[in-house]
Design a protein around this motif. Structure first.
Motif, mmCIF file in Angstrom:
data_model
loop_
_atom_site.group_PDB
_atom_site.id
_atom_site.type_symbol
_atom_site.label_atom_id
_atom_site.label_comp_id
_atom_site.label_asym_id
_atom_site.label_seq_id
_atom_site.Cartn_x
_atom_site.Cartn_y
_atom_site.Cartn_z
ATOM 1 N N LYS A 232 0.828 -1.202 0.000
ATOM 2 C CA LYS A 232 0.000 0.000 0.000
ATOM 3 C C LYS A 232 0.868 1.260 0.000
ATOM 4 O O LYS A 232 0.682 2.146 -0.808
ATOM 5 N N ILE A 233 1.795 1.321 0.927
ATOM 6 C CA ILE A 233 2.653 2.507 1.036
ATOM 7 C C ILE A 233 3.666 2.530 -0.118
ATOM 8 O O ILE A 233 3.861 3.538 -0.763
ATOM 9 N N PHE A 234 4.293 1.400 -0.342
ATOM 10 C CA PHE A 234 5.246 1.284 -1.444
ATOM 11 C C PHE A 234 4.631 0.384 -2.504
ATOM 12 O O PHE A 234 3.891 -0.533 -2.182
ATOM 13 N N LYS A 235 4.971 0.642 -3.760
ATOM 14 C CA LYS A 235 4.312 -0.138 -4.809
ATOM 15 C C LYS A 235 5.021 -1.455 -5.113
ATOM 16 O O LYS A 235 4.603 -2.191 -5.989
ATOM 17 N N GLN A 236 6.119 -1.712 -4.412
ATOM 18 C CA GLN A 236 6.786 -2.994 -4.622
ATOM 19 C C GLN A 236 7.124 -3.653 -3.287
ATOM 20 O O GLN A 236 7.068 -3.005 -2.251
ATOM 21 N N GLN A 237 7.435 -4.940 -3.376
ATOM 22 C CA GLN A 237 7.735 -5.676 -2.133
ATOM 23 C C GLN A 237 8.946 -5.071 -1.442
ATOM 24 O O GLN A 237 9.989 -4.851 -2.051
ATOM 25 N N TYR A 238 8.789 -4.844 -0.140
ATOM 26 C CA TYR A 238 9.842 -4.247 0.687
ATOM 27 C C TYR A 238 10.506 -5.346 1.537
ATOM 28 O O TYR A 238 11.719 -5.325 1.751
ATOM 29 N N ALA A 239 9.709 -6.300 1.984
ATOM 30 C CA ALA A 239 10.243 -7.381 2.827
ATOM 31 C C ALA A 239 11.306 -8.161 2.059
ATOM 32 O O ALA A 239 11.086 -8.550 0.916
ATOM 33 N N PHE A 240 12.460 -8.379 2.679
ATOM 34 C CA PHE A 240 13.564 -9.119 2.064
ATOM 35 C C PHE A 240 13.931 -8.554 0.682
ATOM 36 O O PHE A 240 14.314 -9.298 -0.218
ATOM 37 N N ASN A 241 13.781 -7.261 0.531
ATOM 38 C CA ASN A 241 14.106 -6.622 -0.734
ATOM 39 C C ASN A 241 14.647 -5.224 -0.440
ATOM 40 O O ASN A 241 14.654 -4.786 0.721
ATOM 41 N N LEU A 242 15.094 -4.525 -1.427
ATOM 42 C CA LEU A 242 15.473 -3.113 -1.290
ATOM 43 C C LEU A 242 15.211 -2.459 -2.622
ATOM 44 O O LEU A 242 15.076 -3.131 -3.641
ATOM 45 N N PHE A 243 15.079 -1.151 -2.617
ATOM 46 C CA PHE A 243 14.803 -0.456 -3.874
ATOM 47 C C PHE A 243 15.256 0.992 -3.793
ATOM 48 O O PHE A 243 15.408 1.552 -2.706
ATOM 49 N N SER A 244 15.417 1.567 -4.960
ATOM 50 C CA SER A 244 15.782 2.969 -5.058
ATOM 51 C C SER A 244 14.741 3.799 -4.318
ATOM 52 O O SER A 244 13.545 3.529 -4.399
ATOM 53 N N HIS A 245 15.198 4.803 -3.574
ATOM 54 C CA HIS A 245 14.301 5.627 -2.752
ATOM 55 C C HIS A 245 13.119 6.109 -3.584
ATOM 56 O O HIS A 245 13.279 6.508 -4.739
ATOM 57 N N ASN A 246 11.938 6.075 -2.984
ATOM 58 C CA ASN A 246 10.697 6.339 -3.704
ATOM 59 C C ASN A 246 10.425 7.830 -3.973
ATOM 60 O O ASN A 246 9.365 8.169 -4.511
ATOM 61 N N ALA A 247 11.353 8.702 -3.633
ATOM 62 C CA ALA A 247 11.167 10.130 -3.938
ATOM 63 C C ALA A 247 11.145 10.319 -5.454
ATOM 64 O O ALA A 247 11.791 9.570 -6.186
ATOM 65 N N PRO A 248 10.408 11.326 -5.948
ATOM 66 C CA PRO A 248 10.336 11.549 -7.395
ATOM 67 C C PRO A 248 11.712 11.772 -8.014
ATOM 68 O O PRO A 248 12.609 12.342 -7.392
ATOM 69 N N ILE A 249 11.833 11.326 -9.268
ATOM 70 C CA ILE A 249 13.096 11.485 -10.003
ATOM 71 C C ILE A 249 13.050 12.813 -10.756
ATOM 72 O O ILE A 249 12.067 13.134 -11.418
ATOM 73 N N LEU A 250 14.114 13.550 -10.671
ATOM 74 C CA LEU A 250 14.189 14.853 -11.339
ATOM 75 C C LEU A 250 14.790 14.684 -12.740
ATOM 76 O O LEU A 250 15.215 13.581 -13.100
ATOM 77 N N SER A 251 14.813 15.785 -13.485
ATOM 78 C CA SER A 251 15.259 15.687 -14.882
ATOM 79 C C SER A 251 16.730 15.286 -14.999
ATOM 80 O O SER A 251 17.148 14.745 -16.024
ATOM 81 N N ASN A 252 17.509 15.527 -13.958
ATOM 82 C CA ASN A 252 18.925 15.126 -14.022
ATOM 83 C C ASN A 252 19.140 13.664 -13.626
ATOM 84 O O ASN A 252 20.269 13.200 -13.555
ATOM 85 N N GLY A 253 18.053 12.941 -13.364
ATOM 86 C CA GLY A 253 18.174 11.518 -13.048
ATOM 87 C C GLY A 253 18.329 11.222 -11.565
ATOM 88 O O GLY A 253 18.197 10.080 -11.138
ATOM 89 N N TYR A 254 18.604 12.249 -10.789
ATOM 90 C CA TYR A 254 18.685 12.078 -9.330
ATOM 91 C C TYR A 254 17.266 12.105 -8.770
ATOM 92 O O TYR A 254 16.384 12.747 -9.342
#
Lengths: 381, 381
Positions: A232-254
């Motif tokens: 619900k909070i994150f759109k992908q599995q968080y348990a036993f996983n990791l992912f790029s921070h869910n903050a919006p991506i800017l035009s420079n790719g950061y």
């Protein structure tokens, strides 16, 4: 300081209806006796977003540090208004946040998201309050100091409860990753000037709030039980996983989280020349962030000197036991004030003694948010 | 190739006693029909350490890739000898590893730890076998090629089953972190020459073996249930925590895992000048590693060119959807062959177009170990 009468704002003198107290079950973490921090000549404090993870930690830290308040307003959205909570042996009713909430408030600790801060912090200031804002709303505003008390206290030296006019002021609390990074990098920077910094983060669930922490727990149990994890909070599995921070991506790719590290470092160090890159990753850890930091110095910085500097720095603890392979961990620093630093070593990939690798861990809710804000509030007194 | 008779080594023609099959419950992952890969003119293969996580994955990969073997020996320690396992519809008895195990073996896939490799790989070679060794025992031996088939196949161009003399040879499989890193970094290196690389890893439990994966699961359940976590494999809590990689720390402050990245990169790229630093961290993830990699190039390398190069590279998949905030995750690459790369962006902290940040994920057991080894074996054919 306002010479107002002794008023317990929102203090309920009669026994509260405990059954109506929802989402505020931290009484067990607090000392139950009435504390001495209730001071007639102390400031009146408002906690904005009191039902959130950081809001609750504001109360914990105020209590832990015997912050000398005259009164406290417990402010939140309409949804939570009317619920009760106990703090330092007293019962309070949570009030809906409205402009009038800031009448007779000296210090307002905000942690209710950027839009609430953007709307209400200027109103609080107009009504005379000093706002310590934990959101990103005003951090890069050139009129607003962005402060880590151990790092750049001078940035707010001109602001004090004793010197205020009709209006208050806003002081911004940096982002959690920036605070934790700069607690370790700054003492080294002062000695040998950091010219470039490469940061990779390992960020806890708490940065996304109490609901994210609950979702991580729920998902983990579901995965262990062979069930489909609830996302619900994150759109992908968080348990036993990791992912790029869910903050919006800017035009420079950061993403925005990474750019906070880049920009806030420059502002806090008052050094537009410092070069920073960051990769921010969310890991399945509850409430403390870790960061792998590679530093490049203008001057020579040998490992032994670095260790000594870090050992002597305020708010920092060195955990660097090579023989036992014990270094900082998020669990070790959880619910603690100090940021931990270890894996201190000369960077093999840089010439001479101009590079260093370190690994830091800090409680995201505490030094990364609530503690730093309360330390700022203490500087206002 | 040996012109030996058609022999099913260890092949049991009668129905096995399934109740005695312990620790080898991967039959469900394999196709149950008898496969066509049993080839009369194929090599005889030995799998050393067949009961381990990588050993089991050797079988999975051999099957997935229709590796044309004539026979397979299932070798392990005395403890596992006598147990049975099924593979491609046949039943095998696990044999104790002894020098005679390598009589009439063409290719031996080793993953039973450094000391077993140090003792037994030279014996296997003397008896004519080509050893693909997944341990660190021979990686830095100048006589032994260290190979990622997509990266430096030429390093083993002189070694082939068709050209062998009386003795075989050893080819070393790089460390998992190195393989996953260089799968993404090498195509970029070929284009613009990497001069410096700063790596921070997010390493899965699988790197410490099947027992570590089980401990992570057990601990996680214990922590969720409010119990004290069982710490046998690792000396600290792993569930909802992370820690510096448990490899021994060397006198320069780096741990052995980090130095593998430094040294193996130089050997694989045949470039002693490349500068590498690494911080290796164990995160509570099951079987795929992630790595945050900051690259510094000698020549210009713009982001669009980098993306195109990575999209065209063998064994690599680009996951880099900025608008949906979807990038590589360990879960996404688990049980998959390809290494995933994303967060491709120009590094703001470097002048011109000489810097790039990327984030990679790869299955530690598969491309990080078993798949790479089987690909090496394929090159021997």
């Amino acid at each position: 300081m306002h010479a107002s009468a002794f008023v317990h704002r929102n203090y309920i003198h009669h026994p509260p209806i405990f059954s109506s107290c929802r989402r505020v079950c931290f009484a067990s973490r607090l000392r139950s006796t009435i504390r001495m921090s209730l001071k007639e000549d102390g400031p009146s404090v408002a906690v904005v977003g009191v039902t959130g993870a950081v809001g609750q930690e504001f109360l914990q830290v105020l209590s832990d540090r015997d912050f000398p308040y005259r009164s406290i307003s417990m402010l939140a959205s309409r949804r939570s208004a009317g619920h009760h909570l106990s703090f330092e042996g007293r019962e309070y009713e949570i009030e809906e946040l409205v402009p009038e909430s800031f009448d007779d408030v000296d210090i307002a600790l905000f942690s209710a998201g950027g839009s609430v801060s953007r709307d209400m912090a200027p109103i609080a200031v107009q009504r005379g309050a000093f706002v310590v804002d934990n959101s990103s709303a005003f951090r890069m505003d050139p009129r607003v100091p962005l402060v880590i008390p151990e790092v750049n206290p001078d940035a707010m030296a001109h602001i004090s409860l004793r010197k205020r006019g009709k209006e208050g002021a806003i002081i911004a609390n940096p982002n959690c990753s920036t605070i934790i990074c700069l607690m370790a990098a700054t003492p080294l920077h002062r000695h040998a000037k950091v010219v470039r910094m490469v940061v990779s983060t390992y960020q806890a669930a708490s940065g996304a709030g109490a609901a994210a922490m609950e979702e991580l727990k729920l998902q983990t149990r579901e995965v262990l039980d062979g069930k489909q994890p609830t996302c619900k909070i994150f759109k992908q599995q968080y348990a036993f996983n990791l992912f790029s921070h869910n903050a919006p991506i800017l035009s420079n790719g950061y993403n925005e989280e990474e750019m906070k590290l880049v920009k806030e470092t420059r502002k806090i160090w008052d050094d537009l020349s410092v070069k920073v890159t960051a990769t921010c990753i969310r890991v399945p850890v509850m409430r403390a962030h870790a960061e792998s930091i590679n530093l490049q110095f203008e001057k020579s910085m040998d490992e032994a000197t670095a260790r000594q500097i870090l050992e002597e720095a305020a708010g920092l603890v060195v955990i660097d036991d090579r023989s036992s392979n014990l270094f900082p961990t998020p669990l070790e620093v959880s619910n603690k004030d100090d940021v931990a630093v270890g894996r201190i070593r000369q960077d093999l990939s840089q010439e001479g003694n101009h590079g260093l690798d370190i690994f830091v861990c800090g409680d995201q809710i505490r030094k990364g948010a609530a503690l730093n804000a309360v330390q700022i509030a203490e500087k206002l007194l």
